[in-house]
Design an enzyme around this catalytic site. Structure first.
Site, PDB file in Angstrom:
ATOM      1  CG  ASP A  37      -2.243   0.694   0.968  1.00  0.00           C
ATOM      2  OD1 ASP A  37      -3.313   0.067   1.103  1.00  0.00           O
ATOM      3  OD2 ASP A  37      -2.206   1.897   0.610  1.00  0.00           O
ATOM      4  CB  ILE A  38       0.112   4.744  -0.800  1.00  0.00           C
ATOM      5  CG1 ILE A  38       0.858   6.002  -1.204  1.00  0.00           C
ATOM      6  CG2 ILE A  38      -1.018   5.081   0.140  1.00  0.00           C
ATOM      7  CD1 ILE A  38       1.481   5.901  -2.557  1.00  0.00           C
ATOM      8  CG  ASN A  55       2.924   5.785  -5.908  1.00  0.00           C
ATOM      9  OD1 ASN A  55       1.938   5.429  -6.571  1.00  0.00           O
ATOM     10  ND2 ASN A  55       3.283   7.052  -5.781  1.00  0.00           N
ATOM     11  CE1 TYR A 145     -13.802   4.211  -7.848  1.00  0.00           C
ATOM     12  CE2 TYR A 145     -16.182   4.193  -8.092  1.00  0.00           C
ATOM     13  CZ  TYR A 145     -15.026   3.599  -7.647  1.00  0.00           C
ATOM     14  OH  TYR A 145     -15.092   2.397  -6.994  1.00  0.00           O
TER      15      TYR A 145
END
Ligand code: AKB
Length: 319
Positions: A37-38, A55, A145
Site C-alpha cells: 500500500d502507499i 506506489n 471514477y
C-alpha cells in the site's frame, strides 16, 4: 505452492484490501500473500504477514517487486473512490487509470497467472436502467471514477483478448464493513451510520431517505472475489466485469433495521453533492451472468448484515 506463486495485494490497507489480504493469507498461507500500500510499513502491519510500501504509479518498482518476489497473481485494489475523485478529477484519473495500466503492463511482462481488479456500479449512469440493471448495457458514467472504471473494464478485456492475460473483475456495489473504513465513496453512509449508531445514537445522512442503492456486506464481497478467481477459465464469458448483487436498501430502510437493535437511534437527512452521484446509479443490479457462470449466491440479507455489523462493532471496535 510452486515457485512463482506469491500473491500480491495492492491497496492492502483499504476497506476491501484489509479483509481480502486476511482471507487470502488464511487460504494460501500468510507468507505467500504480500500486502502493499502507499503507507509506510509498521511493525504491527508486518506482524500479520509480509507488507511493504508501494506506489502503483511507480511502474519500475512494481516490476521489481513482481519479478524479485516471485509473484504469480495480483489483486489490484488501490483507487480513489467516487466522491473523492470529483474533488481532483485529474489526479484521480492518474491514480485509477495509470495505476491499472501499470499493473496490466507488468502482469503481461512477468506473465501473471491471474489478475483481479474491482470495477463498480459507477460505470452506470442516468441512461442505464434504474432497476435490475443488466450486465450488457453501454455504460453511462457521470463521475471521473466511473469513467475510469468503464475504460478500465475495456482495458482488462483488451489484455485478455490481445495478450491472453487472465484478468477477472467484479462490478461491486457499495460495500459495508466494520474493519477498515471506506474513504470518499458515495455509498460510505452505509458504514458511517453504524459507527454513529453505536457511538452517539444518531446520524445525519448526506443522501435523501429514499435513495435506493445496491449494497453488499464485506464477507459476501470477499467470498465472491475468491470464487471468481477460482472458477475455471472456460466458464467465464464476461471479460469486462461481472455485475454482482446482494442487498438493495435506502437510508430509511437501513435506519429502520438499526432501530430494531437500538430503539432510540435517530436519523436526519441533509443531502449534499453526493446525492447527484447516487441518483445517477441504479437501485438494483441484474447479476444473472455471475450466478449462471460461476455460481454466485449472496448469503447476507439486510437483517443479517445489520445484526452482524452491530455485534462486531460492539464487541471488537467500541468494546
Ligand atoms: C463508491 O461509492 O465510490 C464505491 C463504489 C460504489 O464503487 N463504494
Amino acid at each position: 505452492m510452486r515457485n512463482k506463486s506469491k500473491i500480491l495485494v495492492i491497496g492492502a490497507l483499504g476497506q476491501m484490501g484489509t479483509e481480502l489480504t486476511a482471507a487470502l493469507r488464511e487460504k494460501y498461507g500468510w507468507q505467500n500473500v504480500l500486502g502493499a500500500d502507499i503507507h509506510p510499513a509498521t511493525a504491527e502491519l508486518q506482524e500479520k504477514g509480509p507488507y511493504f510500501k508501494l506506489n502503483v504509479l511507480n511502474k519500475t518498482m512494481l516490476g521489481r517487486v513482481v519479478s524479485n518476489l516471485n509473484v504469480g497473481q495480483i489483486y489490484h485494489l488501490a483507487a480513489v473512490l467516487s466522491a473523492n475523485s470529483e474533488t481532483d478529477p485529474f489526479r484521480a484519473w492518474e491514480i485509477n487509470m495509470q495505476g491499472l495500466l501499470n499493473v496490466l503492463h507488468v502482469s503481461r511482462k512477468y506473465q501473471m497467472d491471474k489478475v483481479f481488479w474491482p470495477s463498480s456500479i459507477a460505470i452506470f449512469g442516468p441512461a442505464s436502467m434504474r432497476a435490475a440493471c443488466p450486465q450488457h448495457v453501454g455504460g453511462d458514467p457521470m463521475t471521473v471514477y466511473g469513467i475510469g472504471k468503464q475504460a478500465g473494464e475495456f482495458w482488462c478485456r483488451y489484455y485478455y483478448q490481445q495478450y491472453g492475460l487472465d484478468v477477472r473483475s467484479i462490478r461491486f456495489p457499495g460495500l459495508v464493513s466494520y474493519t477498515a473504513k471506506p474513504g470518499g465513496g458515495t455509498t460510505d453512509y452505509a458504514v458511517e451510520i453504524f459507527d454513529a449508531a453505536v457511538q452517539t445514537g444518531s446520524y445525519q445522512c448526506y443522501l435523501k431517505e429514499n435513495t435506493g442503492l445496491p449494497m453488499m456486506y464485506m464477507p459476501d464481497a470477499i467470498r465472491a472475489t475468491l470464487e471468481l478467481m477460482e472458477s475455471p477459465e472456460d466458464k467465464l464469458s464476461v471479460r469486462t466485469s461481472y455485475n454482482l448483487a446482494a442487498i438493495n436498501f435506502t437510508p430509511r430502510e437501513l435506519a429502520a433495521e438499526i432501530t430494531k437493535h437500538i430503539p432510540d437511534f435517530k436519523i436526519s437527512y441533509s443531502p449534499d453533492h453526493r446525492q447527484h452521484i447516487a441518483d445517477s446509479w441504479p437501485s438494483s443490479i441484474d447479476d444473472r451472468f455471475a450466478r449462471h457462470e460461476w455460481g454466485w449466491r449472496p448469503k447476507f440479507k439486510l437483517s443479517d448484515m445489520v445484526s452482524d455489523m452491530l455485534c462486531h462493532l460492539r464487541k471488537e471496535v467500541y468494546a
